[in-house]
Design a protein around this motif. Structure first.
Motif, PDB file in Angstrom:
ATOM      1  N   UNK A   7       0.826  -1.205   0.000  1.00 14.37           N
ATOM      2  CA  UNK A   7       0.000   0.000   0.000  1.00 14.37           C
ATOM      3  C   UNK A   7       0.864   1.259   0.000  1.00 14.37           C
ATOM      4  N   UNK A   8       0.365   2.324  -0.607  1.00 14.42           N
ATOM      5  CA  UNK A   8       1.100   3.590  -0.568  1.00 14.42           C
ATOM      6  C   UNK A   8       1.158   4.134   0.861  1.00 14.42           C
ATOM      7  N   UNK A   9       2.128   4.970   1.180  1.00 13.41           N
ATOM      8  CA  UNK A   9       2.293   5.485   2.539  1.00 13.41           C
ATOM      9  C   UNK A   9       1.062   6.194   3.101  1.00 13.41           C
ATOM     10  N   UNK A  10       0.256   6.824   2.262  1.00 18.32           N
ATOM     11  CA  UNK A  10      -0.915   7.536   2.777  1.00 18.32           C
ATOM     12  C   UNK A  10      -1.985   6.589   3.338  1.00 18.32           C
ATOM     13  N   UNK A  11      -1.866   5.286   3.070  1.00 19.20           N
ATOM     14  CA  UNK A  11      -2.797   4.308   3.622  1.00 19.20           C
ATOM     15  C   UNK A  11      -2.271   3.658   4.904  1.00 19.20           C
ATOM     16  N   UNK A  12      -1.091   4.029   5.350  1.00 17.22           N
ATOM     17  CA  UNK A  12      -0.530   3.477   6.586  1.00 17.22           C
ATOM     18  C   UNK A  12      -1.312   4.027   7.776  1.00 17.22           C
ATOM     19  N   UNK A  13      -1.939   3.141   8.562  1.00 18.23           N
ATOM     20  CA  UNK A  13      -2.747   3.572   9.701  1.00 18.23           C
ATOM     21  C   UNK A  13      -1.937   3.650  10.987  1.00 18.23           C
ATOM     22  N   UNK A  14      -0.666   3.321  10.953  1.00 15.73           N
ATOM     23  CA  UNK A  14       0.154   3.377  12.160  1.00 15.73           C
ATOM     24  C   UNK A  14      -0.288   2.328  13.161  1.00 15.73           C
ATOM     25  N   UNK A  15      -0.267   2.689  14.434  1.00 11.76           N
ATOM     26  CA  UNK A  15      -0.688   1.793  15.508  1.00 11.76           C
ATOM     27  C   UNK A  15      -2.211   1.824  15.576  1.00 11.76           C
ATOM     28  N   UNK A  16      -2.844   0.653  15.517  1.00  8.63           N
ATOM     29  CA  UNK A  16      -4.313   0.575  15.561  1.00  8.63           C
ATOM     30  C   UNK A  16      -4.731   0.106  16.954  1.00  8.63           C
ATOM     31  N   UNK A  17      -5.560   0.912  17.618  1.00  9.82           N
ATOM     32  CA  UNK A  17      -6.083   0.579  18.947  1.00  9.82           C
ATOM     33  C   UNK A  17      -7.585   0.350  18.841  1.00  9.82           C
ATOM     34  N   UNK A  18      -8.053  -0.775  19.353  1.00  7.59           N
ATOM     35  CA  UNK A  18      -9.475  -1.105  19.301  1.00  7.59           C
ATOM     36  C   UNK A  18     -10.197  -0.503  20.500  1.00  7.59           C
ATOM     37  N   UNK A  19     -11.302   0.182  20.228  1.00  8.38           N
ATOM     38  CA  UNK A  19     -12.158   0.742  21.263  1.00  8.38           C
ATOM     39  C   UNK A  19     -13.321  -0.235  21.442  1.00  8.38           C
ATOM     40  N   UNK A  20     -13.390  -0.879  22.603  1.00  7.95           N
ATOM     41  CA  UNK A  20     -14.417  -1.885  22.882  1.00  7.95           C
ATOM     42  C   UNK A  20     -15.682  -1.241  23.436  1.00  7.95           C
ATOM     43  N   UNK A  21     -16.751  -2.027  23.535  1.00 11.63           N
ATOM     44  CA  UNK A  21     -18.034  -1.540  24.038  1.00 11.63           C
ATOM     45  C   UNK A  21     -17.874  -0.870  25.399  1.00 11.63           C
ATOM     46  N   UNK A  22     -18.391   0.347  25.515  1.00 13.26           N
ATOM     47  CA  UNK A  22     -18.333   1.090  26.765  1.00 13.26           C
ATOM     48  C   UNK A  22     -17.019   1.817  27.007  1.00 13.26           C
ATOM     49  N   UNK A  23     -16.052   1.685  26.098  1.00 13.65           N
ATOM     50  CA  UNK A  23     -14.735   2.305  26.267  1.00 13.65           C
ATOM     51  C   UNK A  23     -14.666   3.696  25.650  1.00 13.65           C
TER      52      UNK A  23
END
Length: 71
Positions: A7-23
């Motif tokens: 993927x091109x650099x503009x599609x790099x999402x870096x570190x992905x953190x999941x936000x769970x229910x109620x968070x």
């Protein structure tokens, strides 16, 4: 063997953190992406460009609304 990123650099999402229910998560990290999965819940994403912070919450809807009960 590591796979090359196709993927091109503009599609790099870096570190992905999941936000769970109620968070709720807030950060000023420039390489952080918040992610969640929604069903009947709702989520709000907020960004303050002056303070250079952003966040996401995941509202857990505990009971059906009146309109949903009528279906």
């Amino acid at each position: 063997m590591a796979l090359a990123n196709s993927l091109p650099p503009e599609f790099d999402r870096g570190v992905v953190t999941t936000v769970h229910q109620g968070d709720c998560h807030v950060s000023n990290a420039t390489d952080l992406t918040f992610s969640t999965v929604l069903g009947s819940c709702i989520s709000a994403c907020v960004r303050d460009v002056v303070a250079n912070v952003g966040g996401m919450n995941h509202f857990l809807l505990a009971e059906q609304s009146g309109a949903a009960k009528d279906r």
